[in-house]
Design an enzyme around this catalytic site. Structure first.
Site, PDB file in Angstrom:
ATOM      1  N   GLU A   8      40.349  52.496  33.521  1.00 38.57           N
ATOM      2  CA  GLU A   8      39.878  51.481  34.473  1.00 38.57           C
ATOM      3  C   GLU A   8      40.504  50.180  34.015  1.00 38.57           C
ATOM      4  O   GLU A   8      40.109  49.623  32.994  1.00 38.57           O
ATOM      5  CB  GLU A   8      38.348  51.435  34.467  1.00 38.57           C
ATOM      6  CG  GLU A   8      37.757  50.758  35.689  1.00 38.57           C
ATOM      7  CD  GLU A   8      37.615  49.253  35.514  1.00 38.57           C
ATOM      8  OE1 GLU A   8      38.516  48.531  36.000  1.00 38.57           O
ATOM      9  OE2 GLU A   8      36.630  48.812  34.922  1.00 38.57           O
TER      10      GLU A   8
ATOM     11  N   GLY B 249      46.487  50.080  28.938  1.00 40.84           N
ATOM     12  CA  GLY B 249      46.308  51.362  29.613  1.00 40.84           C
ATOM     13  C   GLY B 249      47.594  52.158  29.696  1.00 40.84           C
ATOM     14  O   GLY B 249      47.608  53.389  29.524  1.00 40.84           O
TER      15      GLY B 249
ATOM     16  N   CYS C 151      37.443  42.317  36.230  1.00 42.43           N
ATOM     17  CA  CYS C 151      38.597  42.979  36.838  1.00 42.43           C
ATOM     18  C   CYS C 151      38.443  43.140  38.350  1.00 42.43           C
ATOM     19  O   CYS C 151      39.434  43.201  39.074  1.00 42.43           O
ATOM     20  CB  CYS C 151      38.831  44.334  36.180  1.00 42.43           C
ATOM     21  SG  CYS C 151      37.370  45.399  36.167  1.00 42.43           S
TER      22      CYS C 151
ATOM     23  N   GLY D  66      40.197  48.223  30.196  1.00 36.61           N
ATOM     24  CA  GLY D  66      40.892  47.105  29.586  1.00 36.61           C
ATOM     25  C   GLY D  66      42.102  46.703  30.400  1.00 36.61           C
ATOM     26  O   GLY D  66      42.173  46.953  31.607  1.00 36.61           O
TER      27      GLY D  66
END
Length: 473
Positions: free
Chosen positions: A246, A229, A280, A224
């Site tokens: 990640e 994070g 991402c 996310g």
């Protein structure tokens, strides 16, 4: 329309503790795609209790690696048979174009096979000398929290290695895409996964926080935003809880002077604008030599202008809608900001797309003559807004690429493979693609800096769900 009345908790479909519902709407036309129960803190507690009991009982954790592998192999076959069916559901939920979701779903069989190979070759018991043995053991209860953009890929990249290592797992689904995750449940049951080992639950932020903060969760695997994070890492540290993250990216692609621009541009169509640019790993900063800048900008402009935007279920459309209205407004705000910062709007912009006003659509946008200190070059937009940044020398390009809070992916384009590798070695990021190369599933994937902690894929990804015990004889 897909409709779920129950939650999948501990390997069984169970009535939720409340009647709260999550309604999933199509980002294309706002029609109702489906309904699922919304998990609350009480549902989370039940799932964690089931997971802990199953782990402590050894029903899965004490099985041999080969026994666990056989269950995952069976699941992989069942899942791959439904690749196109799942792709259509995911496209209906999050607006990813069907050409993308079909390709991604079909690739997941190999992703899981790579984990299976890693488990088959792993030294679960390693006698390092005559008096020491290293045992590889499961971490315990794993909370896998995934986003809405790459659905089954994000789920299976966590569930599969966690299960292969013998853990019990709670998969927390994003409410925007609650349906396709629940669709995985029956496949694991049919594959022979014991009761109690897996829960799949859609929930909003409050219940998600309850999950990751719960004392009986031993490991958090999260994909996310970087901000989320950081919060997970901070809270996990207070409990000395294991985590892998990640996170976001603002990846740079360095185009060297001798690169074949035509080939570069056609690949960047996929590497920069693929999956609606809600990715991402997307190459969103394109670094171009000043000596050939005008030529490259013209090639890119031609490509971007030709991108077809529309109903994501139509394979003739390359880009679909943004996931929801908030994301659409965020992307539009960056387009406005780019113009205010003085970047050149080469293609795209804020004008609505005729006939698509009801959906969350934005024009694929390309900014030119961008400085790396502009916000559109530094912040993750998560939408089809790509920037061209001119550079003087190769060293200058490397410095620009590294001048970022992120470090997830990257690209180098050159006539000489050796020259490209030399540049790639100097980029501080978790992965670099040279020319048309794409990532495989045996090598590790993950980022540095604000792009995350830990790695996924292959044997290194498997190791993220293992604790090591040394027994001295």
């Amino acid at each position: 329309m897909k409709n779920y009345e129950k939650l999948f908790i501990g390997g069984e479909w169970k009535k939720p503790t409340t009647d709260k519902k999550i309604k999933v709407y199509s980002p294309h036309d706002q029609s109702l795609t489906g309904v699922a129960p919304e998990a609350t803190n009480d549902d989370i507690d039940i799932a964690i209790r089931e997971a802990k009991q199953s782990f402590d009982s050894g029903a899965w954790s004490n099985k041999s690696p080969e026994e666990r592998i056989q269950v995952i192999k069976k699941f992989n076959e069942l899942h791959s048979e439904k690749a196109n069916e799942f792709a259509e559901l995911i496209t209906s939920e999050n607006g990813s174009p069907i050409w993308f979701t079909k390709g991604l779903q079909q690739s997941l069989k190999e992703q899981t096979n790579a984990y299976i190979r890693a488990a088959q070759n792993y030294k679960w018991e390693d006698k390092v000398n005559d008096y020491q043995i290293i045992f590889s053991e499961p971490v315990g209860v794993v909370a896998a929290v995934i986003p809405w953009n790459a659905r089954h890929q994000s789920a299976l990249v966590k569930i599969i290695p966690a299960l292969l290592a013998g853990n019990s797992v709670i998969l927390k689904l994003s409410p925007e895409t609650a349906l396709d995750g629940l669709a995985l449940a029956d496949l694991f049951v049919e594959a022979g996964l014991p009761r109690g080992v897996l829960s799949i639950i859609p929930a909003h932020r409050e219940a998600s926080e309850h999950l990751v903060l719960h004392k009986d969760v031993d490991k958090i695997a999260f994909t996310g935003s970087s901000n989320a994070g950081k919060s997970i890492a901070s809270n996990a540290a207070k409990q000395m809880k294991r985590f892998s993250l990640e996170l976001g990216g603002k990846s740079a692609s360095i185009i060297l002077e001798n690169a074949d621009f035509s080939s570069v541009v056609q690949s960047l169509k996929f590497q920069s604008y693929g999956n609606n640019a809600e990715a991402c790993i997307g190459l969103t900063r394109i670094l171009v030599p000043k000596s050939r800048y005008s030529e490259f900008e013209a090639e890119m402009a031609k490509m971007v202008k030709a991108i077809s935007v529309g109903n994501p279920k139509d394979e003739n459309h390359f880009i679909g809608p943004m996931i929801h209205k908030d994301q659409l407004e965020k992307v539009k705000s960056y387009i406005k900001l780019g113009e205010e910062e003085g970047a050149t709007l080469v293609v795209g912009g804020l004008d609505p797309i005729e006939g698509l006003e009801q959906g969350n659509y934005v024009r694929p946008t390309l900014f030119g003559n961008v400085s790396n200190n502009m916000k559109i070059a530094r912040e993750e937009i998560f939408g089809p807004v790509i920037v061209l940044i001119p550079y003087d020398t190769v060293e200058d390009a490397i410095n620009i690429a590294n001048d970022s809070d992120y470090g997830l992916s990257g690209g180098v384009w050159a006539k000489s493979q050796e020259e490209a590798i030399e540049v790639a070695r100097k980029i501080r990021t978790g992965m670099v693609n040279i020319n048309e190369a794409s990532a495989g599933f045996d090598a590790p994937f993950g980022g540095v800096k604000e792009s995350g902690v830990g790695r996924e894929f292959g044997s290194i990804g498997l190791s993220q769900y293992i604790e090591y015990k040394t027994i001295n004889i």
